[in-house]
Design a protein around this motif. Structure first.
Motif, short mmCIF file in Angstrom:
data_model
loop_
_atom_site.label_atom_id
_atom_site.label_comp_id
_atom_site.label_asym_id
_atom_site.label_seq_id
_atom_site.Cartn_x
_atom_site.Cartn_y
_atom_site.Cartn_z
N SER A 1 0.87 -1.18 0.00
CA SER A 1 0.00 0.00 0.00
C SER A 1 0.90 1.22 0.00
N SER A 2 0.99 1.90 -1.16
CA SER A 2 1.99 2.96 -1.32
C SER A 2 1.42 4.32 -1.70
N GLY A 3 0.10 4.44 -1.72
CA GLY A 3 -0.53 5.72 -1.98
C GLY A 3 -1.08 6.32 -0.71
N GLN A 4 -1.23 7.63 -0.66
CA GLN A 4 -1.80 8.27 0.52
C GLN A 4 -3.21 7.76 0.77
N TYR A 5 -3.47 7.33 2.00
CA TYR A 5 -4.77 6.79 2.42
C TYR A 5 -5.16 5.54 1.63
N SER A 6 -4.23 4.88 1.03
CA SER A 6 -4.52 3.66 0.26
C SER A 6 -4.64 2.45 1.17
N THR A 7 -5.34 1.41 0.67
CA THR A 7 -5.62 0.23 1.49
C THR A 7 -5.49 -1.06 0.68
N VAL A 8 -4.85 -2.05 1.26
CA VAL A 8 -4.94 -3.44 0.80
C VAL A 8 -5.43 -4.25 2.00
N SER A 9 -6.60 -4.88 1.82
CA SER A 9 -7.19 -5.60 2.95
C SER A 9 -6.59 -6.98 3.16
N GLY A 10 -6.13 -7.62 2.07
CA GLY A 10 -5.55 -8.95 2.20
C GLY A 10 -5.21 -9.52 0.85
N GLY A 11 -5.07 -10.85 0.79
CA GLY A 11 -4.72 -11.50 -0.46
C GLY A 11 -3.22 -11.61 -0.64
N TYR A 12 -2.79 -11.78 -1.89
CA TYR A 12 -1.37 -12.02 -2.19
C TYR A 12 -0.92 -11.16 -3.36
N GLY A 13 0.19 -10.48 -3.18
CA GLY A 13 0.81 -9.74 -4.27
C GLY A 13 0.01 -8.58 -4.80
N ASN A 14 -0.83 -8.00 -3.98
CA ASN A 14 -1.68 -6.89 -4.41
C ASN A 14 -0.99 -5.54 -4.15
N THR A 15 -1.34 -4.56 -5.00
CA THR A 15 -0.74 -3.23 -4.88
C THR A 15 -1.80 -2.14 -4.96
N SER A 16 -1.79 -1.26 -4.01
CA SER A 16 -2.66 -0.09 -4.00
C SER A 16 -1.74 1.13 -3.95
N SER A 17 -1.62 1.83 -5.08
CA SER A 17 -0.54 2.81 -5.21
C SER A 17 -0.96 4.25 -5.41
N ALA A 18 -2.24 4.52 -5.46
CA ALA A 18 -2.70 5.89 -5.67
C ALA A 18 -3.48 6.39 -4.46
N ARG A 19 -3.71 7.64 -4.41
CA ARG A 19 -4.41 8.28 -3.29
C ARG A 19 -5.81 7.69 -3.15
N TYR A 20 -6.14 7.22 -1.97
CA TYR A 20 -7.44 6.62 -1.63
C TYR A 20 -7.78 5.38 -2.47
N SER A 21 -6.81 4.74 -3.04
CA SER A 21 -7.05 3.51 -3.81
C SER A 21 -7.20 2.31 -2.87
N THR A 22 -7.92 1.27 -3.36
CA THR A 22 -8.23 0.12 -2.51
C THR A 22 -8.13 -1.19 -3.29
N VAL A 23 -7.50 -2.18 -2.70
CA VAL A 23 -7.60 -3.58 -3.14
C VAL A 23 -8.11 -4.37 -1.95
N SER A 24 -9.28 -4.99 -2.11
CA SER A 24 -9.89 -5.71 -0.99
C SER A 24 -9.28 -7.09 -0.77
N GLY A 25 -8.80 -7.73 -1.85
CA GLY A 25 -8.20 -9.05 -1.73
C GLY A 25 -7.89 -9.63 -3.09
N GLY A 26 -7.72 -10.94 -3.13
CA GLY A 26 -7.39 -11.60 -4.38
C GLY A 26 -5.90 -11.75 -4.57
N ILE A 27 -5.51 -11.98 -5.84
CA ILE A 27 -4.12 -12.29 -6.17
C ILE A 27 -3.62 -11.36 -7.28
N VAL A 28 -2.53 -10.68 -7.01
CA VAL A 28 -1.83 -9.82 -7.96
C VAL A 28 -2.78 -8.82 -8.64
N ASN A 29 -3.55 -8.15 -7.85
CA ASN A 29 -4.41 -7.07 -8.34
C ASN A 29 -3.75 -5.72 -8.09
#
Length: 211
Positions: free
Chosen positions: A64-92
């Motif tokens: 999680s590399s964006g301001q206020y960004s979130t990754v809730s779980g999973g594997y290999g996920n990236t959330s890189s923008a402001r307020y961006s979200t990945v809830s789970g899954g694989i390589v999203n």
């Protein structure tokens, strides 16, 4: 051993965790890093929260590399923008501001308020674009939607592909409801279904059949 090396940083447990941002937290797990100010890693393994108020709740190898960004779980996920979200899954990847990937595998949401709800290898690449699911679908027009199916493309503004296979919608507010290899290229054009049909005139309609 764990390391908390910045002001008000905390590591609650686990092994080989590092909190080196101001007010950063790692709650547990292993080999996690919380390096942004007020960033948090809840647990899991090899997760990184590296920006201001970024969060990784768990899973493995998430970033999680964006301001206020979130990754809730999973594997290999990236959330890189402001307020961006990945809830789970694989390589999203969620790389647009306010963009979301809810789950699935190898999905990308790369523009402002774009959304991929799930599925496999789907892309939402324009502002307010949506892919709800399916496989290898692309939503690349402003407010465009692909609801599901396989290899469908919605590239016109406000355009929609509801499902099916290899359908293309490129006209303004145009629609393909389903079927195979259909195209709606005229503004406000519609293809209801069938195969290899084309609706290219303004307000034109093909209900179905085989082109």
């Amino acid at each position: 051993s764990n390391t908390a090396s910045c002001y008000f940083s905390t590591v609650s447990g686990g092994n080989s965790n590092t909190a080196n941002g101001g007010f950063s937290t790692v709650s547990g797990g292993g080999s996690n890093t919380s390096s942004g100010c007020y960033s948090t890693v809840g647990g899991g393994r090899s997760n990184t929260a590296s920006c201001y108020f970024s969060t990784v709740s768990g899973g493995r190898s998430n970033t999680s590399s964006g301001q206020y960004s979130t990754v809730s779980g999973g594997y290999g996920n990236t959330s890189s923008a402001r307020y961006s979200t990945v809830s789970g899954g694989i390589v999203n990847t969620s790389s647009g501001s306010y963009s979301t990937v809810s789950g699935g595998r190898f999905n990308t949401s790369s523009s402002y308020y774009s959304t991929v709800s799930g599925g496999y290898c789907n892309t939402a690449s324009c502002n307010f674009s949506t892919v709800s699911g399916g496989r290898c679908n692309s939503s690349s027009g402003v407010y465009s939607t692909v609801s599901g199916g396989y290899a469908n493309t919605s590239s016109g503004r406000y355009s929609t592909v509801s499902g099916g296979y290899a359908n293309t919608v490129s006209g303004y507010s145009s629609t393909v409801s389903g079927g195979y290899g259909n195209a709606a290229s005229g503004n406000w054009s519609t293809v209801g279904g069938g195969r290899s049909n084309t609706s290219s005139g303004t307000y034109s309609t093909v209900s179905g059949g085989y082109g």
